[in-house]
Design a protein around this motif. Structure first.
Motif, PDB file in Angstrom:
ATOM      1  N   ILE A  34       3.219  -3.354  -3.424  1.00  0.00           N
ATOM      2  CA  ILE A  34       3.018  -1.907  -3.330  1.00  0.00           C
ATOM      3  C   ILE A  34       3.348  -1.472  -1.910  1.00  0.00           C
ATOM      4  N   VAL A  35       4.192  -0.473  -1.787  1.00  0.00           N
ATOM      5  CA  VAL A  35       4.557   0.073  -0.480  1.00  0.00           C
ATOM      6  C   VAL A  35       3.947   1.464  -0.359  1.00  0.00           C
ATOM      7  N   GLY A  36       3.240   1.684   0.729  1.00  0.00           N
ATOM      8  CA  GLY A  36       2.624   2.992   0.942  1.00  0.00           C
ATOM      9  C   GLY A  36       2.757   3.434   2.381  1.00  0.00           C
ATOM     10  N   GLU A  37       2.033   4.482   2.718  1.00  0.00           N
ATOM     11  CA  GLU A  37       2.111   5.061   4.060  1.00  0.00           C
ATOM     12  C   GLU A  37       0.723   5.180   4.666  1.00  0.00           C
ATOM     13  N   ALA A  48      -4.511  -6.560  -9.990  1.00  0.00           N
ATOM     14  CA  ALA A  48      -5.515  -5.585  -9.563  1.00  0.00           C
ATOM     15  C   ALA A  48      -5.702  -5.680  -8.054  1.00  0.00           C
ATOM     16  N   PHE A  49      -5.718  -4.520  -7.394  1.00  0.00           N
ATOM     17  CA  PHE A  49      -5.822  -4.450  -5.932  1.00  0.00           C
ATOM     18  C   PHE A  49      -7.037  -3.615  -5.536  1.00  0.00           C
ATOM     19  N   THR A  50      -7.720  -4.050  -4.493  1.00  0.00           N
ATOM     20  CA  THR A  50      -8.831  -3.303  -3.904  1.00  0.00           C
ATOM     21  C   THR A  50      -8.437  -2.915  -2.482  1.00  0.00           C
ATOM     22  N   LEU A  51      -8.385  -1.623  -2.191  1.00  0.00           N
ATOM     23  CA  LEU A  51      -7.912  -1.181  -0.878  1.00  0.00           C
ATOM     24  C   LEU A  51      -8.732  -1.772   0.257  1.00  0.00           C
ATOM     25  N   ALA A  52     -10.039  -1.947   0.027  1.00  0.00           N
ATOM     26  CA  ALA A  52     -10.893  -2.478   1.091  1.00  0.00           C
ATOM     27  C   ALA A  52     -10.495  -3.893   1.494  1.00  0.00           C
ATOM     28  N   ASP A  53      -9.860  -4.630   0.584  1.00  0.00           N
ATOM     29  CA  ASP A  53      -9.420  -5.982   0.931  1.00  0.00           C
ATOM     30  C   ASP A  53      -8.388  -5.976   2.048  1.00  0.00           C
ATOM     31  N   TYR A  54      -7.754  -4.835   2.265  1.00  0.00           N
ATOM     32  CA  TYR A  54      -6.691  -4.721   3.263  1.00  0.00           C
ATOM     33  C   TYR A  54      -7.092  -3.802   4.416  1.00  0.00           C
ATOM     34  N   PHE A 111       9.861   6.350   7.840  1.00  0.00           N
ATOM     35  CA  PHE A 111       9.359   6.834   9.111  1.00  0.00           C
ATOM     36  C   PHE A 111       9.572   8.338   9.222  1.00  0.00           C
ATOM     37  N   ALA A 112       8.473   9.036   9.389  1.00  0.00           N
ATOM     38  CA  ALA A 112       8.516  10.472   9.586  1.00  0.00           C
ATOM     39  C   ALA A 112       7.287  10.844  10.389  1.00  0.00           C
ATOM     40  N   ALA A 113       7.506  11.529  11.487  1.00  0.00           N
ATOM     41  CA  ALA A 113       6.400  11.862  12.372  1.00  0.00           C
ATOM     42  C   ALA A 113       5.700  10.556  12.736  1.00  0.00           C
ATOM     43  N   ASN A 114       4.336  10.471  12.494  1.00  0.00           N
ATOM     44  CA  ASN A 114       3.610   9.253  12.783  1.00  0.00           C
ATOM     45  C   ASN A 114       3.271   8.492  11.514  1.00  0.00           C
ATOM     46  N   VAL A 115       4.079   8.652  10.463  1.00  0.00           N
ATOM     47  CA  VAL A 115       3.837   7.976   9.205  1.00  0.00           C
ATOM     48  C   VAL A 115       4.538   6.628   9.213  1.00  0.00           C
ATOM     49  N   ASN A 116       3.833   5.571   8.804  1.00  0.00           N
ATOM     50  CA  ASN A 116       4.386   4.232   8.825  1.00  0.00           C
ATOM     51  C   ASN A 116       3.992   3.479   7.568  1.00  0.00           C
ATOM     52  N   ALA A 117       4.696   2.356   7.349  1.00  0.00           N
ATOM     53  CA  ALA A 117       4.496   1.594   6.121  1.00  0.00           C
ATOM     54  C   ALA A 117       3.170   0.848   6.127  1.00  0.00           C
ATOM     55  N   GLN A 118       2.563   0.797   4.970  1.00  0.00           N
ATOM     56  CA  GLN A 118       1.397  -0.051   4.705  1.00  0.00           C
ATOM     57  C   GLN A 118       1.730  -0.824   3.441  1.00  0.00           C
ATOM     58  N   ILE A 119       1.931  -2.107   3.561  1.00  0.00           N
ATOM     59  CA  ILE A 119       2.456  -2.932   2.482  1.00  0.00           C
ATOM     60  C   ILE A 119       1.340  -3.798   1.919  1.00  0.00           C
ATOM     61  N   ILE A 120       1.150  -3.737   0.603  1.00  0.00           N
ATOM     62  CA  ILE A 120       0.096  -4.491  -0.062  1.00  0.00           C
ATOM     63  C   ILE A 120       0.721  -5.513  -0.996  1.00  0.00           C
ATOM     64  N   LYS A 149      -1.151   6.666   0.443  1.00  0.00           N
ATOM     65  CA  LYS A 149      -0.056   7.272  -0.318  1.00  0.00           C
ATOM     66  C   LYS A 149       0.953   6.201  -0.706  1.00  0.00           C
ATOM     67  N   ILE A 150       1.015   5.896  -2.003  1.00  0.00           N
ATOM     68  CA  ILE A 150       1.979   4.929  -2.519  1.00  0.00           C
ATOM     69  C   ILE A 150       3.338   5.607  -2.636  1.00  0.00           C
ATOM     70  N   THR A 151       4.374   4.956  -2.100  1.00  0.00           N
ATOM     71  CA  THR A 151       5.714   5.545  -2.091  1.00  0.00           C
ATOM     72  C   THR A 151       6.755   4.696  -2.816  1.00  0.00           C
ATOM     73  N   ASN A 152       6.402   3.459  -3.180  1.00  0.00           N
ATOM     74  CA  ASN A 152       7.383   2.589  -3.816  1.00  0.00           C
ATOM     75  C   ASN A 152       6.660   1.393  -4.410  1.00  0.00           C
ATOM     76  N   ILE A 153       7.170   0.891  -5.534  1.00  0.00           N
ATOM     77  CA  ILE A 153       6.674  -0.333  -6.145  1.00  0.00           C
ATOM     78  C   ILE A 153       7.847  -1.302  -6.266  1.00  0.00           C
ATOM     79  N   LYS A 154       7.622  -2.552  -5.875  1.00  0.00           N
ATOM     80  CA  LYS A 154       8.651  -3.575  -5.993  1.00  0.00           C
ATOM     81  C   LYS A 154       8.143  -4.716  -6.874  1.00  0.00           C
ATOM     82  N   PHE A 155       9.036  -5.263  -7.696  1.00  0.00           N
ATOM     83  CA  PHE A 155       8.665  -6.406  -8.521  1.00  0.00           C
ATOM     84  C   PHE A 155       9.887  -7.286  -8.755  1.00  0.00           C
ATOM     85  N   GLY A 156       9.609  -8.543  -9.048  1.00  0.00           N
ATOM     86  CA  GLY A 156      10.687  -9.493  -9.250  1.00  0.00           C
ATOM     87  C   GLY A 156      11.148  -9.550 -10.692  1.00  0.00           C
TER      88      GLY A 156
END
Length: 282
Positions: free
Chosen positions: A190-193, A53-59, A13-22, A66-73
């Protein structure tokens, strides 16, 4: 092939930036033991390239993302080792399309990470343009006397999990289902902003929709005592085609007059977050 045996997140969280999780996983955090698959060599795992494979339009992401983090098991790491997290742009359809490497990050994995989620952290950042298709790959080169099995679970996935291994003669990515392991579904997030002032969460169990595909009325319910405050539907061009204000929110949307195709449902809940699911209209 040898068989042995999310993404929810913290926002920056910074200014009006928030998470967008895919994510393509219905369950983005659970790792199931004895469920993964990898190409084996000499009792260890060989080269394995696991991808989605991810398509941004699907979300309904219609802005630069802006991707800021990748998580995997991780299911198993038999010794300390490094895996590469690769992010590609995709032109065409996966896996036949053209990939261009955008960014890569090496992540250390140890036996203590078994059945846990690991991440790149904020050292991997990448802006991808609106309308992009991207491929996330977790790769282990097999150049050590150890084994690595990517974390999986058996929950629903919205698109397939892919694997590639030259050692096993798989020179191009194929689905885990096609090689006989339909329950081996990679847990990747995928974690982004965004700059929308809200946290948006994709495919969360907090929003359940049915039936999907839908012909007439799309029903939904919120879990964990959440309540819907507003509902929006978007087509795949990012156009808002339906909107219901808080005072008129119910638990269903009549889609009988909608054209056949794919839509994105966004439900704002009383926790201030927006929950997103892709809908197919018959």
């Amino acid at each position: 092939m040898k068989k042995t045996i999310t993404f929810l997140t913290m926002a920056l969280f910074a200014a009006n930036v928030n998470a967008q999780i895919i994510s393509q996983n219905a369950d983005q955090t659970t790792i199931v033991a004895l469920n993964s698959v990898a190409c084996g060599a000499a009792g260890n795992t060989a080269d394995n390239f696991m991808s989605r494979a991810f398509t941004l339009a699907d979300y309904a992401i219609t802005y630069d993302y802006k991707i800021t983090n990748i998580k995997f098991g991780v299911e198993t790491a038999t010794a300390p080792l490094n895996v590469d997290v690769n992010l590609y742009s995709l032109v065409g359809n996966y896996p036949a399309g053209t990939l261009t490497l955008l960014n890569t990050k090496q992540v250390a994995v140890t036996p203590a990470d078994a059945l846990k989620i690991v991440e790149t952290g904020t050292t991997l950042t990448q802006v991808v343009p609106a309308g992009s298709k991207i491929v996330l790959e977790v790769a282990y080169n097999g150049n050590s006397t150890s084994g690595f099995y990517l974390g999986t679970n058996t929950s629903a996935e919205t698109k397939p999990s892919y694997i590639k291994s030259t050692t096993c003669g798989i020179s191009n990515p194929v689905t885990t289902t096609s090689v006989g392991f339909p329950n081996s579904k990679w847990v990747m997030t995928i974690v982004g902003e965004n700059n929308l002032g809200v946290t948006e969460i994709i495919n969360s169990n907090n929003l359940q929709v049915y039936p999907n595909p839908v012909k007439d009325v799309l029903n939904f319910k919120m879990a964990n005592s959440l309540k819907a405050e507003s509902i929006e539907l978007y087509d795949m061009m990012g156009r808002k085609v339906n909107s219901t204000a808080a005072s008129k929110v119910s638990t269903g949307v009549n889609m009988s007059n909608f054209a056949k195709g794919t839509y994105v449902l966004k439900v704002k809940a009383n926790d201030g977050k927006v929950y997103i699911q892709k809908i197919l209209k018959d």
